[in-house]
Write a protein that holds these residues in place. Structure first.
Motif, short mmCIF file in Angstrom:
data_model
loop_
_atom_site.label_atom_id
_atom_site.label_comp_id
_atom_site.label_asym_id
_atom_site.label_seq_id
_atom_site.Cartn_x
_atom_site.Cartn_y
_atom_site.Cartn_z
N ASP A 93 0.67 -2.02 -0.18
CA ASP A 93 0.08 0.02 -0.10
C ASP A 93 0.39 1.49 -0.41
OD1 ASP A 93 -1.38 1.87 0.30
OD2 ASP A 93 -3.41 0.96 2.24
N LEU A 94 1.07 2.27 -1.44
CA LEU A 94 1.72 3.55 -0.89
C LEU A 94 0.33 4.71 -1.79
CD1 LEU A 94 4.17 1.61 -3.89
CD2 LEU A 94 4.29 1.72 -1.04
N SER A 95 -0.41 4.16 -1.23
CA SER A 95 -1.43 4.96 -1.81
C SER A 95 -1.63 6.41 -0.91
CB SER A 95 -3.03 4.91 -1.99
OG SER A 95 -2.89 3.66 -0.42
N ASP A 96 -2.00 7.88 -1.67
CA ASP A 96 -2.06 9.01 -1.07
C ASP A 96 -0.45 9.08 0.14
OD1 ASP A 96 -4.51 8.85 -2.31
OD2 ASP A 96 -5.67 7.84 -0.37
N SER A 97 0.40 9.27 -0.75
CA SER A 97 2.09 9.47 0.08
C SER A 97 2.90 10.04 -1.24
CB SER A 97 3.02 7.81 0.06
OG SER A 97 2.08 7.47 0.81
N GLY A 98 1.93 10.95 -1.72
CA GLY A 98 2.79 12.38 -2.40
C GLY A 98 3.52 11.36 -3.32
N LEU A 99 3.75 10.39 -4.31
CA LEU A 99 4.24 9.80 -5.20
C LEU A 99 4.39 10.36 -6.24
CD1 LEU A 99 4.70 6.16 -3.03
CD2 LEU A 99 6.62 7.71 -3.02
N THR A 100 5.10 9.94 -6.70
CA THR A 100 4.87 11.18 -8.63
C THR A 100 5.33 10.15 -9.54
OG1 THR A 100 4.37 12.93 -9.57
CG2 THR A 100 6.87 12.10 -8.39
N GLY A 101 5.01 9.87 -11.02
CA GLY A 101 5.55 9.86 -11.60
C GLY A 101 4.66 8.32 -12.26
N LEU A 102 6.50 7.21 -13.27
CA LEU A 102 5.19 6.41 -13.49
C LEU A 102 5.98 5.41 -12.70
CD1 LEU A 102 4.86 5.18 -16.75
CD2 LEU A 102 7.18 4.48 -16.90
N ILE A 103 4.41 4.03 -12.52
CA ILE A 103 4.61 3.35 -11.75
C ILE A 103 5.73 1.51 -12.48
CG2 ILE A 103 3.43 1.61 -10.32
CD1 ILE A 103 0.99 3.44 -10.25
N PRO A 104 6.78 1.47 -12.08
CA PRO A 104 7.76 1.07 -12.29
C PRO A 104 7.04 -0.27 -12.85
CG PRO A 104 7.58 0.78 -10.36
CD PRO A 104 7.39 1.81 -10.50
N ALA A 105 7.68 -1.20 -13.93
CA ALA A 105 7.29 -2.40 -14.34
C ALA A 105 7.19 -3.27 -13.80
CB ALA A 105 7.79 -2.43 -16.64
N GLU A 106 8.23 -2.73 -12.71
CA GLU A 106 8.75 -4.18 -11.24
C GLU A 106 7.89 -4.73 -10.65
OE1 GLU A 106 12.82 -2.22 -13.64
OE2 GLU A 106 10.68 -1.50 -12.79
N ILE A 107 6.98 -3.43 -10.15
CA ILE A 107 5.82 -3.85 -10.34
C ILE A 107 4.59 -5.33 -10.00
CG2 ILE A 107 3.63 -3.14 -8.56
CD1 ILE A 107 5.84 -1.97 -7.66
N SER A 108 4.97 -5.96 -12.03
CA SER A 108 4.88 -6.89 -11.33
C SER A 108 6.01 -8.14 -11.86
CB SER A 108 4.30 -6.59 -13.00
OG SER A 108 5.73 -6.51 -14.60
N HIS A 109 6.57 -7.70 -11.14
CA HIS A 109 7.43 -8.96 -10.42
C HIS A 109 7.09 -9.33 -9.07
CE1 HIS A 109 10.94 -7.55 -12.74
NE2 HIS A 109 9.90 -7.15 -13.90
N LEU A 110 6.52 -8.74 -8.34
CA LEU A 110 5.54 -9.57 -6.80
C LEU A 110 4.57 -10.27 -7.24
CD1 LEU A 110 5.58 -5.77 -5.75
CD2 LEU A 110 7.50 -7.12 -5.25
#
Length: 238
Positions: A93-110
């Motif tokens: 859970d990284l929601s509503d944390s002021g993060l920005t930009g492109l969500i990396p493709a590496e998330i699909s490695h989980l």
């Protein structure tokens, strides 16, 4: 543990942390009783503030199964590709944390991920390319909860959602096109929200889901003899 600073005043969850004590005793830190490895880190709404760097010691916690950093302020930091190295992770859970930009493709490695929430209140803050969206759904096949609220995906709705999905939140994702009928045949789906997209539905949902909430911005209401726009809530009983 994290190379970041705090809001003022600090949240009590992290205030008692002391490097001279066992981190397994710290608030929000949970360890495996047998190995002593950190397996869960719950720092939601903990007043964490500042840039989130890829060399953070967080990424040394290779046994993490649950990670919640939601509700903090990482000041426009990018989501590091290193999040994809948490091979044991089931909840992120990284929601509503002021993060920005492109969500990396590496998330699909989980591959073990069951819960993924990267929602944002900034409609221009986070992006997930259509290819990476498809890649995520193709690889992470045990997802039960997916929340990408206001993440800019800008694609049609794919067909390859996990059959385990019970909650799907894609409001404001700039999705478009016709809602595939197959979405309503996901056997475990209980909550679906697709509001603030340019989506059309041209058929009556089939009652294959026990309980379903649907929110659509655009609908072809010819079969209901009503005109859009309107928010629809549908409850289907067995």
């Amino acid at each position: 543990m994290l190379l970041i600073t705090y809001f003022v005043p600090p949240n009590p969850r992290t205030l008692p942390w002391n490097k001279s004590t066992d981190c397994c005793s710290w608030n929000g830190v949970y360890c495996d009783e047998m190995t002593g490895q950190v397996i869960q880190l719950d720092l939601h709404c903990s007043g964490l503030q500042g840039k989130f760097h890829s060399n953070s010691s967080l990424f040394q916690l290779s046994s993490l199964k649950r990670l919640d950093l939601s509700g903090n302020d990482f000041s426009g930091s990018l989501i590091s590709p290193k999040f994809g190295e948490f091979s044991c992770l089931t909840h992120l859970d990284l929601s509503d944390s002021g993060l920005t930009g492109l969500i990396p493709a590496e998330i699909s490695h989980l591959l073990k991920l069951q819960v993924l929430s990267i929602s944002t209140v900034d409609p221009y803050g986070l992006r997930l390319g259509p290819y990476n969206f498809e890649l995520l759904l193709n690889n992470v096949t045990v997802l039960r909860y997916l929340d990408l609220y206001s993440v800019n995906i800008s694609s049609t709705i794919p067909l390859n959602f996990s059959s385990y999905l019970s909650t799907l939140q894609l409001s404001g994702a700039q999705l478009h096109g016709v809602l595939p009928e197959r979405v309503f045949h996901l056997s475990n789906l209980e909550y679906l929200e697709l509001s603030s997209n340019s989506i059309q539905c041209k058929w009556t949902p089939k009652p294959t889901i026990t309980h379903l909430v649907i929110e659509l911005l655009e609908w072809d209401y010819t079969f209901l003899d009503i005109l859009p726009p309107i928010t629809i809530f549908v409850k289907l009983e067995q």
